[in-house]
Design an enzyme around this catalytic site. Structure first.
Site, PDB file in Angstrom:
ATOM      1  N   HIS A  37       3.330  86.122  65.281  1.00  0.00           N
ATOM      2  CA  HIS A  37       3.949  85.024  64.549  1.00  0.00           C
ATOM      3  C   HIS A  37       4.825  84.145  65.453  1.00  0.00           C
ATOM      4  CE1 HIS A  37       6.857  83.059  61.868  1.00  0.00           C
ATOM      5  NE2 HIS A  37       5.953  83.173  60.913  1.00  0.00           N
ATOM      6  N   ASP A  38       4.351  82.930  65.719  1.00  0.00           N
ATOM      7  CA  ASP A  38       5.159  81.884  66.369  1.00  0.00           C
ATOM      8  C   ASP A  38       5.718  82.292  67.731  1.00  0.00           C
ATOM      9  OD1 ASP A  38       4.632  80.543  64.040  1.00  0.00           O
ATOM     10  OD2 ASP A  38       6.719  80.249  63.456  1.00  0.00           O
ATOM     11  N   LYS A 122       0.559  76.389  62.131  1.00  0.00           N
ATOM     12  CA  LYS A 122       1.705  76.750  61.284  1.00  0.00           C
ATOM     13  C   LYS A 122       2.414  75.483  60.827  1.00  0.00           C
ATOM     14  CE  LYS A 122       4.442  80.240  59.902  1.00  0.00           C
ATOM     15  NZ  LYS A 122       5.717  80.233  60.591  1.00  0.00           N
ATOM     16  N   TYR A 151      10.874  83.990  63.683  1.00  0.00           N
ATOM     17  CA  TYR A 151      12.143  84.680  63.574  1.00  0.00           C
ATOM     18  C   TYR A 151      12.122  85.548  62.327  1.00  0.00           C
ATOM     19  CZ  TYR A 151      14.210  82.320  67.535  1.00  0.00           C
ATOM     20  OH  TYR A 151      14.493  81.893  68.813  1.00  0.00           O
ATOM     21  N   ALA A 152      12.759  86.734  62.430  1.00  0.00           N
ATOM     22  CA  ALA A 152      12.569  87.777  61.426  1.00  0.00           C
ATOM     23  C   ALA A 152      12.889  87.323  60.009  1.00  0.00           C
ATOM     24  CB  ALA A 152      13.417  89.005  61.787  1.00  0.00           C
ATOM     25  N   VAL A 154      13.159  84.333  58.797  1.00  0.00           N
ATOM     26  CA  VAL A 154      12.608  83.030  58.411  1.00  0.00           C
ATOM     27  C   VAL A 154      11.101  83.206  58.196  1.00  0.00           C
ATOM     28  CG1 VAL A 154      12.625  80.550  58.903  1.00  0.00           C
ATOM     29  CG2 VAL A 154      14.421  81.984  59.851  1.00  0.00           C
ATOM     30  N   GLY A 155      10.278  82.739  59.115  1.00  0.00           N
ATOM     31  CA  GLY A 155       8.836  82.777  58.902  1.00  0.00           C
ATOM     32  C   GLY A 155       8.241  84.164  58.812  1.00  0.00           C
TER      33      GLY A 155
END
Length: 207
Positions: A37-38, A122, A151-152, A154-155
Site C-alpha cells: 500500500h502506497d 490510488k 500510512y497505518a 489512513v489508507g
C-alpha cells in the site's frame, strides 16, 4: 497546516505488544492477495531512517514469501500531479500531493513490482475506490488480503475496513506498516483487531 506531519522515530510493534484479535482466521496462500500500500518514494521520504528501514525490510520479506507461496501481489500508487478535480477534498487535508515525476511516484527499489503483480492507481484512502481490486480478487477466487505499507491509520486502515465490508478477510501486518506516530500506529492496530481484521506480525505470516 495540511500535508504529512514531521514524524519522530518509534519502534515497530512486537508480537507481545499486539492487541488481542477477535477473529480466528488462518491465512491460506491460495486464497490470499498481498497489498503493498502506497510504498512510493513521496510517502516514505518523511519517515526517519530507522523506521523506514524496518518497514521496508519487513514488507520485502512478506513480498518474497508471497512470491514463493503463490500469493498474488497487488500495489497501490497515487498517480501524482492530480488536477483540482481529481484531487477533490484530499487537498483540504493533504495539500497538492506528489508530483508525477519518478522521484515522487516510484515504488521504492526494495519493493519494485514484478511482471505478474497487479498495479492499481490510488485515488482516495481506500485501495478499492475507483479500482478493480475487488473484481480482480473475485475473478481469481481470492478472499483474503494481507496488508503492508503506509500510512497505518489512513489508507491502510480504510482499505482494511473496505476489504472486511466486502467479506474479504484482512490480515494487517503490524510491523510491516508505519504511521505518523506510535500512537496513531497503535490506534490503527487496536481498531483493526477489535472491528475488522486479524493483526499479525511478519514472522507470524511467514511461519
Amino acid at each position: 497546516m495540511s500535508g504529512i506531519p514531521e514524524i519522530t522515530a518509534y519502534p515497530l510493534p512486537t508480537a507481545q505488544q499486539l492487541p488481542a484479535n477477535l477473529a480466528r482466521w488462518s491465512l491460506e496462500p491460495r486464497r490470499a492477495v498481498l497489498l503493498v500500500h502506497d510504498m512510493q518514494r513521496y510517502f516514505l521520504r518523511p519517515l526517519p531512517e530507522s523506521l523506514r528501514a524496518g518497514l521496508v525490510a519487513n514488507a520485502a520479506r512478506l513480498r518474497r514469501w508471497c512470491v514463493e507461496q503463490g500469493v498474488q501481489i497487488a500495489y497501490t500508487a497515487q498517480p501524482g500531479s492530480m488536477t483540482e478535480e481529481q484531487r477533490g477534498l484530499l487537498k483540504d487535508f493533504w495539500g497538492p500531493g506528489m508530483r508525477a515525476s519518478p522521484a515522487d511516484r516510484e515504488v521504492v527499489e526494495e519493493l519494485a513490482p514484478g511482471p505478474d503483480d497487479w498495479l492499481l492507481t490510488k485515488w482516495r484512502y481506500s485501495a478499492f475506490f475507483h479500482s478493480d481490486l475487488l473484481q480482480r480478487m473475485r475473478a481469481a477466487g481470492r478472499d483474503q488480503l494481507v496488508l503492508c505499507g503506509v500510512y497505518a491509520h489512513v489508507g491502510v486502515l480504510i482499505s482494511t475496513v473496505d476489504a472486511y465490508s466486502n467479506d474479504i478477510q484482512p490480515f494487517l501486518v503490524a510491523d510491516a506498516i508505519a504511521d505518523f506516530s506510535e500512537a496513531h500506529h497503535r490506534m490503527a492496530l487496536e481498531y483493526a483487531a477489535s472491528r475488522c481484521a486479524m493483526v499479525v506480525t511478519t514472522d507470524e505470516v511467514l511461519e
